[in-house]
Design a protein around this motif. Structure first.
Motif, PDB file in Angstrom:
ATOM      1  N   SER A  74       0.803  -1.226   0.000  1.00  0.00           N
ATOM      2  CA  SER A  74       0.000   0.000   0.000  1.00  0.00           C
ATOM      3  C   SER A  74       0.838   1.279   0.000  1.00  0.00           C
ATOM      4  CB  SER A  74      -0.924   0.017   1.222  1.00  0.00           C
ATOM      5  OG  SER A  74      -0.168  -0.035   2.428  1.00  0.00           O
ATOM      6  N   SER A  75       2.102   1.189   0.386  1.00  0.00           N
ATOM      7  CA  SER A  75       2.918   2.396   0.477  1.00  0.00           C
ATOM      8  C   SER A  75       4.286   2.274  -0.182  1.00  0.00           C
ATOM      9  CB  SER A  75       3.114   2.782   1.949  1.00  0.00           C
ATOM     10  OG  SER A  75       3.802   1.756   2.651  1.00  0.00           O
ATOM     11  N   MET A  76       4.757   1.072  -0.419  1.00  0.00           N
ATOM     12  CA  MET A  76       6.085   0.878  -0.991  1.00  0.00           C
ATOM     13  C   MET A  76       6.208   1.526  -2.368  1.00  0.00           C
ATOM     14  SD  MET A  76       7.312  -3.016  -0.343  1.00  0.00           S
ATOM     15  CE  MET A  76       8.583  -3.396   0.873  1.00  0.00           C
ATOM     16  N   ARG A  77       7.362   2.138  -2.632  1.00  0.00           N
ATOM     17  CA  ARG A  77       7.721   2.511  -3.983  1.00  0.00           C
ATOM     18  C   ARG A  77       8.104   1.240  -4.730  1.00  0.00           C
ATOM     19  NH1 ARG A  77       6.005   7.420  -5.222  1.00  0.00           N
ATOM     20  NH2 ARG A  77       7.473   7.373  -6.991  1.00  0.00           N
ATOM     21  N   ILE A  78       7.757   1.178  -6.003  1.00  0.00           N
ATOM     22  CA  ILE A  78       8.019   0.004  -6.820  1.00  0.00           C
ATOM     23  C   ILE A  78       8.806   0.456  -8.037  1.00  0.00           C
ATOM     24  CG2 ILE A  78       6.989  -1.931  -8.069  1.00  0.00           C
ATOM     25  CD1 ILE A  78       4.378  -1.244  -6.390  1.00  0.00           C
ATOM     26  N   GLY A  79       9.971  -0.131  -8.249  1.00  0.00           N
ATOM     27  CA  GLY A  79      10.803   0.309  -9.352  1.00  0.00           C
ATOM     28  C   GLY A  79      11.468  -0.840 -10.086  1.00  0.00           C
TER      29      GLY A  79
END
Length: 343
Positions: A74-79
């Motif tokens: 719900s909050s993690m940055r995804i790269g």
């Protein structure tokens, strides 16, 4: 600039070598569960790599995995660290990245790189000798797509008609470049929103390049990949996973990641990996000291991430280090950096 507290993240390639083969479906499902759990522990980012035609099942669909990660968090940055942009149609990547940004509330960041494995380029009908222009034009096309522009594009490698690429993201994903050569770092300073590094020594090189282009180093962003085993007894853990690290690095060398394979020697054994400083063994106190000093020297570092597990390593084995970092490293780094700002 003010001292930021960087995110801590996890890096995945989903390798599944025949020597340590696991059921592939279980590996993917357990890893997604691990990522959701790691978010609850305080990790702030996930990084996904890409390669193709690998006999160890290296992840070939990072954008699909990114969508699943978006649903599991719900909050993690995804790269992506990194998507091999020259192998792809940039319009399709722009569309997929826009969809990921919309689905995750703007949490997706697109990290791209040149690529190096000749067999991949040949299989996708691309020339490795054209990878620089393929990458740079891809970046241009993707930025145009995300802006909603209907201006036609005509380059050396790609053509875009006077049609909009939809949907337009509510906020364009940050576009990062992963690089380790002087030319690649310079390209990141010139074209990208940030640099993904493999070596901490490259941080200053990048900031110097940013200044050469007249850009503010206060706006520069560094995403610092760390090749480190962080554990209470890292030497003991290395005795258990060192062969997997050796395999990982020698596979990268054999495919050209660190220079021409014919002139880049393989590592003989895990001890040679440590002697070269390619992997480092850190306990919590050492890791905290190093990361605090690194960020204080270079406040442009926005993200510090480590391999969640090494090739063929069981997910639960990597989870032990994840929990150790969450309990012993992340809070201490944050507290010391925040105290330095307050003081």
């Amino acid at each position: 600039m003010a001292q930021p507290v960087p995110r801590f993240g996890l890096w995945y390639d989903f390798r599944n070598p025949p020597r340590w083969e696991q059921p592939a479906g279980a590996l993917y499902r357990e890893t997604l569960a691990q990522i959701g759990w790691a978010e609850q522990l305080g990790f702030g980012s996930v990084w996904l790599s890409e390669h193709h035609f690998a006999d160890d099942a290296y992840a070939s669909s990072p954008l699909v995995i990114a969508g699943a990660v978006g649903q599991a968090t719900s909050s993690m940055r995804i790269g992506t660290n990194i998507l091999v942009a020259p192998l792809h149609d940039p319009v399709r990547v722009a569309e997929d990245a826009a969809a990921l940004s919309l689905m995750t509330g703007g949490r997706f960041e697109l990290g791209v790189g040149l690529g190096y494995h000749v067999e991949e380029f040949e299989a996708f009908g691309r020339k490795v000798t054209q990878r620089t222009s393929l990458l740079e034009e891809s970046i241009d096309v993707m930025r145009r797509a995300w802006s909603g522009s209907v201006t036609p594009y005509q380059g050396r490698r790609f053509t875009l008609p006077a049609l909009p690429v939809t949907p337009v993201p509510e906020s364009a994903p940050r576009l990062l470049i992963g690089a380790q050569s002087a030319g690649g770092i310079d390209r990141a300073a010139r074209l990208a929103d940030g640099l993904i590094t493999l070596k901490n020594d490259d941080h200053r090189v990048y900031l110097d390049a940013v200044q050469r282009y007249g850009r503010s180093i206060d706006d520069a962003r560094i995403y610092a990949s760390q090749w480190a085993i962080i554990a209470d007894d890292p030497e003991k853990v290395w005795s258990e996973v060192g062969e997997r690290a050796l395999y990982q690095l020698n596979r990268y060398i054999a495919h050209g990641a660190f220079g021409p394979p014919e002139s880049t020697p393989l590592f003989a054994d895990p001890d040679a990996v440590l002697a070269a400083g390619t992997y480092r063994l850190l306990d919590a106190n050492t890791a905290v000291d190093e990361f605090v000093a690194m960020v204080q020297a270079c406040p442009q570092i926005r993200d510090i991430h480590v391999w969640a597990q090494l090739p063929g390593e069981p997910v639960e084995s990597g989870s032990a280090r994840i929990e150790y970092i969450a309990n012993k490293v992340i809070p201490q780094v944050s507290a010391r950096l925040e105290a330095a700002v307050a003081g």
